[in-house]
Structures are given as C-alpha cells and as structure tokens.
Design an enzyme around this catalytic site. Structure first.
Site, short mmCIF file in Angstrom:
data_model
loop_
_atom_site.label_atom_id
_atom_site.label_comp_id
_atom_site.label_asym_id
_atom_site.label_seq_id
_atom_site.Cartn_x
_atom_site.Cartn_y
_atom_site.Cartn_z
NE ARG A 1 -9.55 11.45 6.61
CZ ARG A 1 -8.80 10.37 6.78
NH1 ARG A 1 -9.14 9.21 6.21
NH2 ARG A 1 -7.70 10.43 7.50
CE1 TYR B 1 -4.35 9.71 8.26
CE2 TYR B 1 -3.83 8.00 6.67
CZ TYR B 1 -4.73 8.61 7.51
OH TYR B 1 -6.00 8.10 7.61
CD GLU C 1 -11.15 1.77 3.59
OE1 GLU C 1 -10.06 1.55 4.16
OE2 GLU C 1 -11.23 2.11 2.40
CE1 TYR D 1 -3.29 2.94 0.57
CE2 TYR D 1 -2.25 3.25 2.71
CZ TYR D 1 -3.12 3.68 1.72
OH TYR D 1 -3.81 4.86 1.90
NE ARG E 1 -3.08 7.61 -3.70
CZ ARG E 1 -4.03 7.19 -2.85
NH1 ARG E 1 -5.28 7.09 -3.24
NH2 ARG E 1 -3.72 6.87 -1.61
C1 3EB Z 1 -7.63 5.77 6.05
O1 3EB Z 1 -8.47 6.55 6.51
C2 3EB Z 1 -8.09 4.43 5.64
O2 3EB Z 1 -5.37 5.54 -0.01
O3 3EB Z 1 -7.00 6.22 -1.30
C3 3EB Z 1 -9.33 5.17 2.98
C4 3EB Z 1 -9.73 5.82 1.80
C5 3EB Z 1 -8.04 4.72 3.10
C6 3EB Z 1 -8.82 5.99 0.74
C7 3EB Z 1 -6.57 5.77 -0.22
C8 3EB Z 1 -7.14 4.90 2.04
C9 3EB Z 1 -7.53 5.55 0.88
O4 3EB Z 1 -6.43 6.07 5.96
C10 3EB Z 1 -7.58 4.00 4.32
#
Ligand code: 3EB
Length: 343
Positions: free
Chosen positions: A226, A213, A332, A153, A160
């Site tokens: 989000r 992050y 998820e 990932y 990306r």
């Molecule tokens: C998170 O909140 C959970 O890498 O495109 C959620 C939605 C998550 C999209 C992405 C990853 C992605 O980090 C993982």
C-alpha cells in the site's frame, strides 16, 4: 536532498546529467529526451502549469544531487545516480504473440518486462525495487485467443507475479509500492525506481493486503504494498501506491464518484498514519504530498475537485483521465513526499 522532485520540467536544468528520469503526462512527445522518460498518454484534467507553457502536458522529473550515468539494457532506458536507479521499459504485446504459447500475450509481455528489470537490477547491484509505475492499454478488456475471458489486468497480474517468483523474490510482504493504470492505447509501459536498501513496506488496516486478495479478483493476486518508505542518502521518501475506494477487498460506493473519492482519501490518510509509525523522519502530513489522480470519466472532475483539493490540504494535485483496474472503480489516487534525514 539527494533526490529532488521537479513538478514541471518546463525549466530544464542546465545540467541535464542531473536528471535521473521523468514522466510525461499528456500527448506523446514528438522527440524523446536522452533521459528515461515514461510517456503517460492520458488527457490532463488538472495540474500546476507554469505560465507560458502549453497546458496540455506536464513533464515531472526526478533530479539528483550527483551526476548520472545510464544506458539501454534489454530495451530498458535507465539512469543511475550514485546508488539510485530509474528506468523505463516499453514492450509491444504484438511481439509476444508467438512467445506466449497458450498464454495471453499481455501476460507473456508482463513476465518478460519484470524479468528484464530484475536482471538489470542484479547487474547494477541495486536489487531493491522501491516504486513501480505500470500502464497498459484496455486494462478492463478481455482479449480473444489465449487468456480469453480473463480481464487484461488479471493477465498482467499473472505475468508480474510469475516473474517475482521466478526471480526468487517475495510476492507477499516485502513488495514495492506501485500503480497499475489503463490508458487508451500504447505499449505496456513500466517505470521503476530502485535502490541498494530494502523499502519498508506499509499496509492499510482498512484494506486486505492486495497480495492476499481472494481469487474472485483474478487467479493471481497483485504484487504491491500500500505504501513504501525508501531511503536515498540522508533522505526518506514515502510513496503511497495507487489507492482506490476499496475496504477489505471490496469496492465500496459503486457508481458514486464523490463517495469513492472520499473513501480513497480516507485510505490515504490511514496509510500515512501507518507509515508514520515506522518513519525515521518527522511525521508525514497530507499537505506536503504530491498527488496524481486518475479519473475514469473526465466529466467527473467538477464533482470531486472541491473535496479533493480540501482534503489534500494544499499539496500539489495533478489529475489525468485514465482507467482503473476494476471496472467499478472510478478514481484512484497516488502520492509521495520527501523528508531530509539526519544521519
Ligand atoms: C487496489 O487497491 C487498486 O496492481 O500494482 C492500486 C495500486 C491498484 C497498484 C497494482 C493496483 C496496483 O487494488 C488497484
């Protein structure tokens, strides 16, 4: 509605030129349709199956009020209806082993996939990515060779983000809604919906924005918001990105699927509230959303079903078994809803 969601394409409309695109959940189809269809090869644990259909697959589709036209560009199967475009690209990582030159093949494939998508959007004059669905095999695995020791990932996230930056696109703030999910096998598969106007990004005050992050989750942050509010003609759609049991930037309730389910639903409720502060239509409510749930362990479904179906307040729910992008995440949930808009 300009763009209408059909939760089960068992009833294929007579005018198939109104199908902008689709996603098939379940075992791979024997024959591919003419329209772009993302194959999500994952066991279906729960869904709304029309009577008389085999209950191991669901094909969800986006239907448009206007006729579509389409093509295949750089391997992207796409269709557009007016100024909306949906496309699907599958890349086999094995084809990127030589091109990768010191990077993991998945990283190279991910960067190339996004490069191709951005090229198509520029060529079509529809530059704004609204929603992206990413699927990859063995998402929590670590490959041998280049990129060794880095979770797949995280390799995907590097590729990306590189492509966003290379295309002079923002990698923070105004970024699309998305999900990134692990399947048992298969190619890197990316579906996307794009339009002529920017999406309105929505963040969650309970969570650090994913694009911020810290490095403990990988050398490059994920590139997604989000949620996003997007605007087809006379319409407003809320896309809630894949949402997990994360508060701040940390996973909460490790090993507790019921707790993770509750926390993810609370995050979605919070995102809906935030979206409603900027929505141009009436407020969105939990019960009008369509939900897609990814559950790492199929055996966990009975432990969450009741609470999930209560919290979603009658909204349609589909659940598949799939892997989540952090090894400690067990569930998820993503969702969307559409409103008519007076103009
Ligand atoms: C998170 O909140 C959970 O890498 O495109 C959620 C939605 C998550 C999209 C992405 C990853 C992605 O980090 C993982």
């Amino acid at each position: 509605m300009f763009l209408r969601f059909e939760p089960s394409l068992a009833a294929v409309p007579r005018e198939t030129d109104r199908i902008l695109g689709a996603a098939r959940l379940g075992p791979a189809a024997v024959a591919r349709p003419d329209w772009p269809c993302q194959q999500v090869t994952a066991p279906l644990l729960f869904g709304h199956f029309p009577a008389s259909t085999v209950q191991d697959e669901l094909t969800e589709a986006w239907l448009s009020a206007a006729p579509t036209q389409g093509g295949v560009s750089d391997g992207i199967v796409w269709r557009r209806a007016g100024e909306l475009l949906y496309g699907v690209l599958e890349l086999d990582e094995a084809d990127f082993i030589d091109a990768a030159a010191g990077m993991a093949p998945l990283q190279a494939a991910s960067a190339e996939a996004y490069r191709r998508i951005f090229r198509l959007l520029e060529a079509q004059g529809l530059p704004h990515l609204w929603r992206i669905w990413n699927y990859l095999a063995d998402i929590n695995g670590e490959s041998d060779g280049p990129g060794q020791g880095l979770e797949r990932y995280r390799q995907f996230n590097i590729g990306r983000q590189d492509a966003f930056l290379e295309a002079d696109r923002a990698a923070v703030g105004n970024v699309p809604a998305a999900c990134a999910i692990g399947l048992a096998g298969g190619p890197l598969s990316i579906a996307f919906l794009a339009g002529p106007t920017p999406a309105v990004p929505v963040e969650n005050p309970r969570q650090l924005s994913a694009y911020h992050y810290p490095a403990e989750y990988g050398p490059r942050s994920p590139t997604f918001s989000r949620a996003a509010l997007v605007h087809p003609p006379s319409q407003e759609i809320l896309f809630v990105s894949g949402t997990a049991s994360i508060v701040g930037h940390r996973t909460v309730h490790p090993g507790d699927v019921a707790g993770q389910c509750r926390e993810a639903l609370l995050n979605i409720a919070t995102v809906i509230t935030e979206a409603n502060r900027v929505a141009r239509s009436r407020p969105f409510t939990a019960g009008e959303l369509d939900y897609r749930v990814y559950l790492r362990d199929a055996a966990d479904w009975p432990a969450i079903a009741e609470a999930l179906l209560a919290a979603t307040e009658g909204g349609r729910v589909v659940c598949v078994q799939a892997d989540i992008c952090r090894a400690d995440l067990l569930i998820e949930i993503e969702a969307f809803a559409s409103h008519a808009l007076e103009d």
